[in-house]
Design an enzyme around this catalytic site. Sequence first.
Site, PDB file in Angstrom:
ATOM      1  N   HIS A 109      56.455  23.135  82.881  1.00 46.05           N
ATOM      2  CA  HIS A 109      56.089  22.493  81.610  1.00 46.05           C
ATOM      3  C   HIS A 109      56.327  20.991  81.670  1.00 46.05           C
ATOM      4  CE1 HIS A 109      56.315  26.646  79.888  1.00 46.05           C
ATOM      5  NE2 HIS A 109      55.240  26.164  79.307  1.00 46.05           N
ATOM      6  N   HIS A 128      51.133  19.877  83.658  1.00 49.56           N
ATOM      7  CA  HIS A 128      50.615  20.964  82.814  1.00 49.56           C
ATOM      8  C   HIS A 128      49.887  20.368  81.607  1.00 49.56           C
ATOM      9  CE1 HIS A 128      50.363  24.405  80.167  1.00 49.56           C
ATOM     10  NE2 HIS A 128      51.180  23.834  79.295  1.00 49.56           N
ATOM     11  N   GLN A 147      52.282  39.197  85.682  1.00 52.21           N
ATOM     12  CA  GLN A 147      50.973  38.528  85.560  1.00 52.21           C
ATOM     13  C   GLN A 147      49.920  39.553  85.135  1.00 52.21           C
ATOM     14  OE1 GLN A 147      50.001  35.305  85.748  1.00 52.21           O
ATOM     15  NE2 GLN A 147      52.144  34.705  85.966  1.00 52.21           N
ATOM     16  N   PHE A 196      50.477  40.481  81.537  1.00 46.98           N
ATOM     17  CA  PHE A 196      50.121  39.379  80.639  1.00 46.98           C
ATOM     18  C   PHE A 196      48.610  39.226  80.521  1.00 46.98           C
ATOM     19  CE2 PHE A 196      53.033  36.639  78.545  1.00 46.98           C
ATOM     20  CZ  PHE A 196      52.235  35.656  78.014  1.00 46.98           C
TER      21      PHE A 196
HETATM   22  C1  LIG Z   1      51.006  31.121  85.344  1.00 44.17           C
HETATM   23  O1  LIG Z   1      51.519  32.126  84.481  1.00 44.17           O
HETATM   24  C2  LIG Z   1      51.535  31.865  83.136  1.00 44.17           C
HETATM   25  C3  LIG Z   1      51.072  30.677  82.567  1.00 44.17           C
HETATM   26  C4  LIG Z   1      51.153  30.500  81.169  1.00 44.17           C
HETATM   27  C5  LIG Z   1      51.663  31.506  80.376  1.00 44.17           C
HETATM   28  C6  LIG Z   1      51.745  31.348  78.924  1.00 44.17           C
HETATM   29  C7  LIG Z   1      51.827  32.362  77.972  1.00 44.17           C
HETATM   30  C8  LIG Z   1      51.896  31.758  76.732  1.00 44.17           C
HETATM   31  N1  LIG Z   1      51.857  30.457  76.973  1.00 44.17           N
HETATM   32  C9  LIG Z   1      51.897  29.448  75.923  1.00 44.17           C
HETATM   33  C10 LIG Z   1      53.306  28.922  75.785  1.00 44.17           C
HETATM   34  C11 LIG Z   1      54.310  30.055  75.482  1.00 44.17           C
HETATM   35  O2  LIG Z   1      54.284  30.611  74.407  1.00 44.17           O
HETATM   36  N2  LIG Z   1      55.220  30.370  76.469  1.00 44.17           N
HETATM   37  C12 LIG Z   1      56.320  31.304  76.251  1.00 44.17           C
HETATM   38  C13 LIG Z   1      56.427  32.326  77.370  1.00 44.17           C
HETATM   39  C14 LIG Z   1      55.364  33.393  77.264  1.00 44.17           C
HETATM   40  O3  LIG Z   1      56.351  31.714  78.630  1.00 44.17           O
HETATM   41  C15 LIG Z   1      55.161  30.948  78.797  1.00 44.17           C
HETATM   42  C16 LIG Z   1      55.092  30.400  80.195  1.00 44.17           C
HETATM   43  C17 LIG Z   1      55.153  29.801  77.811  1.00 44.17           C
HETATM   44  N3  LIG Z   1      51.791  30.182  78.313  1.00 44.17           N
HETATM   45  C18 LIG Z   1      52.123  32.709  80.935  1.00 44.17           C
HETATM   46  C19 LIG Z   1      52.057  32.869  82.316  1.00 44.17           C
HETATM   47  O4  LIG Z   1      52.491  34.014  82.955  1.00 44.17           O
HETATM   48  C20 LIG Z   1      53.160  35.011  82.158  1.00 44.17           C
HETATM   49  C21 LIG Z   1      54.583  34.577  81.838  1.00 44.17           C
HETATM   50  C22 LIG Z   1      55.388  34.994  83.087  1.00 44.17           C
HETATM   51  C23 LIG Z   1      54.562  36.028  83.834  1.00 44.17           C
HETATM   52  C24 LIG Z   1      53.315  36.270  83.006  1.00 44.17           C
HETATM   53 MG   LIG Z   2      54.217  25.102  74.698  1.00 45.16          MG
HETATM   54 ZN   LIG Z   3      51.609  24.456  77.334  1.00 47.15          ZN
END
Ligand SMILES: COc1ccc(-c2ccn(CCC(=O)N3C[C@@H](C)O[C@H](C)C3)n2)cc1OC1CCCC1
Ligand SMILES: [Mg+2]
Ligand SMILES: [Zn+2]
Length: 329
Positions: free
Chosen positions: A70, A74, A279, A282
């Site tokens: 972050h 990004h 992943q 998600f």
């Molecule tokens: C490259 O992988 C990702 C890239 C981006 C995100 C993702 C989801 C929601 N956002 C928006 C911000 C947010 O809410 N968060 C809170 C939490 C979900 O961690 C995120 C990182 C940030 N970003 C998720 C990702 O992978 C998942 C999280 C770990 C394994 C699966």
């Molecule tokens: Mg954010």
């Molecule tokens: Zn972001």
Amino acid sequence: TPIPELGVETPQPEELRVELNPISGERPLTAITYRIFQERDLIRTFSIEPHKLLSYLFALEDSYQQVPYHNKLHRADVCQSMHVLLNSSGIKDVFNEFEILAAIFAAVVHDVHHPGLTNPFLIKTKSDLAILYNNESVLENHHIAVAFKLLQADERNIFSNLSAEQMETLRRRVVDMVLATDMAKHKTLLADFQNLLEAKKMSGNDYLTLESYDDRILVLKNMIHCADLSNMTKPLDTYSKWIDRLMVEFWKQGDAERDLGLDISPMCVRSPTTKDKHQIGFINSFVHPLWETWGSLVYPDANTILETLAQNREWHEASLAALTSSTTD
Ligand SMILES: COc1ccc(-c2ccn(CCC(=O)N3C[C@@H](C)O[C@H](C)C3)n2)cc1OC1CCCC1
Ligand SMILES: [Mg+2]
Ligand SMILES: [Zn+2]
């Protein structure tokens, strides 16, 4: 008066050129954002003083913390993705320059000063930020506050030539969009988006007509959420670099949780299968439904994105199968 190539008159064009040179990688956020502002003619339309835009963008870059995922890269990525999504078929003529200014600005500031920790972590550790924002979208409220605090210095106030009313509406839009990047808002945001598209389909218009502020901002909120969740829709080599950065950030949080005697968040567990499993989970739970809905709005513009997303998911499933079969035999 033509705007100088580097945005400002400078006695040392070479120094500024190096600073702004995205290849040097020194200031990717400034380089990308400045370029987008120029391409969309936002500097001229809103009489933005170029040196103030540079000062503001430099401050945004410098206020980023040394976190693996972050960080300013990004934010530059989300800003560039937003720029592309705004040009999607079916919506490219829908939004006016005020909305575009707010959308690009929201993207470039949406994670400013991110500590590399999640909202649940900040809440369960009773951090100052969680106390300040009463556990409600803690990070996202912080990003917005920092973004507008940085604007208060006159030499950084890029909106100094907007009227009070224009500034108020811009602020409202930016607050709405950045708050929408909180994963906790995902389900409601997507449901409202699907309902809107369903209603529009019923109306039979083959193009999107959005009258109310609520309808217009709802599409922009989903757009920035898509941009924030676009890593999985990128070519595998780019996507896997983002995963590696994120896992380092999550594992550091996992270490902090262990040191504090707290339960380690599932995503922060160091194990070879965690990465693929989460992943896949998600993508299935959040990313694919969101991009499929976006794809129906901008059909057929998002087809390549949806194909890449499916391929990336298959790649994780294959590597998970290889991992689990090797561990079982
Ligand atoms: C490259 O992988 C990702 C890239 C981006 C995100 C993702 C989801 C929601 N956002 C928006 C911000 C947010 O809410 N968060 C809170 C939490 C979900 O961690 C995120 C990182 C940030 N970003 C998720 C990702 O992978 C998942 C999280 C770990 C394994 C699966
Ligand atoms: Mg954010
Ligand atoms: Zn972001």
